[in-house]
Design a protein around this motif. Sequence first.
Motif, PDB file in Angstrom:
ATOM      1  N   THR A 138       0.622  -1.421  -0.038  1.00 47.18           N
ATOM      2  CA  THR A 138       0.078  -0.026  -0.025  1.00 47.18           C
ATOM      3  C   THR A 138       0.888   1.290  -0.089  1.00 47.18           C
ATOM      4  N   TYR A 139       2.093   0.994   0.628  1.00 50.21           N
ATOM      5  CA  TYR A 139       2.838   2.361   0.776  1.00 50.21           C
ATOM      6  C   TYR A 139       3.300   3.002  -0.547  1.00 50.21           C
ATOM      7  N   ILE A 140       3.783   2.043  -1.192  1.00 42.19           N
ATOM      8  CA  ILE A 140       4.648   2.736  -2.428  1.00 42.19           C
ATOM      9  C   ILE A 140       3.538   3.031  -3.544  1.00 42.19           C
ATOM     10  N   ARG A 141       2.532   2.775  -3.378  1.00 41.62           N
ATOM     11  CA  ARG A 141       1.216   3.393  -4.247  1.00 41.62           C
ATOM     12  C   ARG A 141       0.862   4.607  -3.818  1.00 41.62           C
ATOM     13  N   ARG A 142       1.032   4.731  -2.473  1.00 38.03           N
ATOM     14  CA  ARG A 142       0.290   5.956  -1.781  1.00 38.03           C
ATOM     15  C   ARG A 142       1.530   7.054  -1.701  1.00 38.03           C
TER      16      ARG A 142
END
Length: 483
Positions: A98-102
């Motif tokens: 989730t982090y890298i997309r956000r």
Amino acid sequence: METAASTLPAFGPALPEIVLAVGTLFLLLVGAFRKVSPTRGISWAVVALFALVAVLVTGQGDIHAATFGGMFLIDPFTRFIKLLVLLAAALSVIMSVTYIRRENMDRFEFPILIALAALGMIMMVSSNSLIALYLGLELQSLSIYVIAAFNRDSARSSEAGLKYFVLGALSSGMLLYGSSLVYGFTGSVDYPTIAAAISTGHASVGLIFGLVFILAALAFKISAVPFHMWTPDVYEGAPTPVTALMASAPKVAAMALLIRVLFTAFPGITPEWKQIIVFVSIASMVLGAFAAIGQRNIKRLMAYSSIGHMGYVLVGVAAGTVEGLRGVLIYLAIYVVMNAGVFCVILAMRRSGEQVESIEDLAGLSRSRPMVSFLLAMLMFSLAGIPPLAGFFAKFYVFMAAIKADLYLLSVIGVLSSVVGAYYYLRIVKVMYFDEPVQALDAPMSRELSIVLGLSGLFTLFFFVYPAPLIASAEAAAAALLP
């Protein structure tokens, strides 16, 4: 006449590494030829690949084998460490989904680079030669240099990657210089041959200097004092999933490498290297305890915490016994799980869509997210070594091994450092439960982070109920290295 087939090495012992390398290259091609960046799919494919490699490693059982001219070795010790490395790497990939997309880092190369770093780690764990050691170490390091600076829009991330690269290059130079001295004074780079040369009276001053340079390079990789200077800045600047990776998998692999080098290549000069290990252990424990007290950024606090924990692990190494190594392996396993849980909470610290990292941002968290606060509190108590949580048993086994090895002063300093270190762990609990909230954090954490945090918390809370499997595995692994 010798046939070409008879000169080929046996590839069976290296099957997990071969599968991981081929699988990673295949996923790299998939990502490169897809029109749309399939980062999420690649990430879960990398996790599945790690699981497959873990099954292959487990399937090797209690086999002792060497291949590639004796440079590559497998035994229960390498199997234990490889499973830990794969677990830590898989958790980092899951936490990053989730982090890298956000954070606008949605590029498929990210999980691929973590897979390549894991490949380097499990290669160097199996090294039985200074050449194989260097190849695995550099493959791991080069991959982590890139992902530390992966957030191209962040000056802090670029700075972290550059600092780690420059200081990492220095440590690589020290490792190569030390290896060249060892080769010059023993005539070999293979661990058993080096040990044999030392046993016949070749432990000269030049060889000791070579060992010192090698230990300095490996101390850099585990961020032990006095080679820790890069750790707080890189931990703070790197993307948080990368920090979570750097705080676990590379440290486990480098610690295993340090143990393998000392106990396989240099057992004939144990008094010499034990002095170094004791000094580094004391310095790491003391600095990790006191330097973290004034930290306000939670990632910097975890950096100093990791320095201190590596000092505790070195207590078991200094003992130099099977019990000591068993304590080291148990400590590393528990540390990986606790570390993953803490970084899940750090990843979930967001306010108004922005990542926040100050400890004060956790103020009043117990009112908005009681379960997350409870699990983080248990993890903090565990990191402080409070019974009956898992972290207590980690420290108990290494300190008991040190006491049985007559290292009383080292044990006393370790216990006192734990008491000092408990202050900054308990401060986080105090902030969550007793401080007034300024502004609530954003919505609850993602499903992936919730699962990892939940499993980490359950392991930490209930480890004392059934610790036998981990203890037995660590015992077998330690006995394989020190029969």
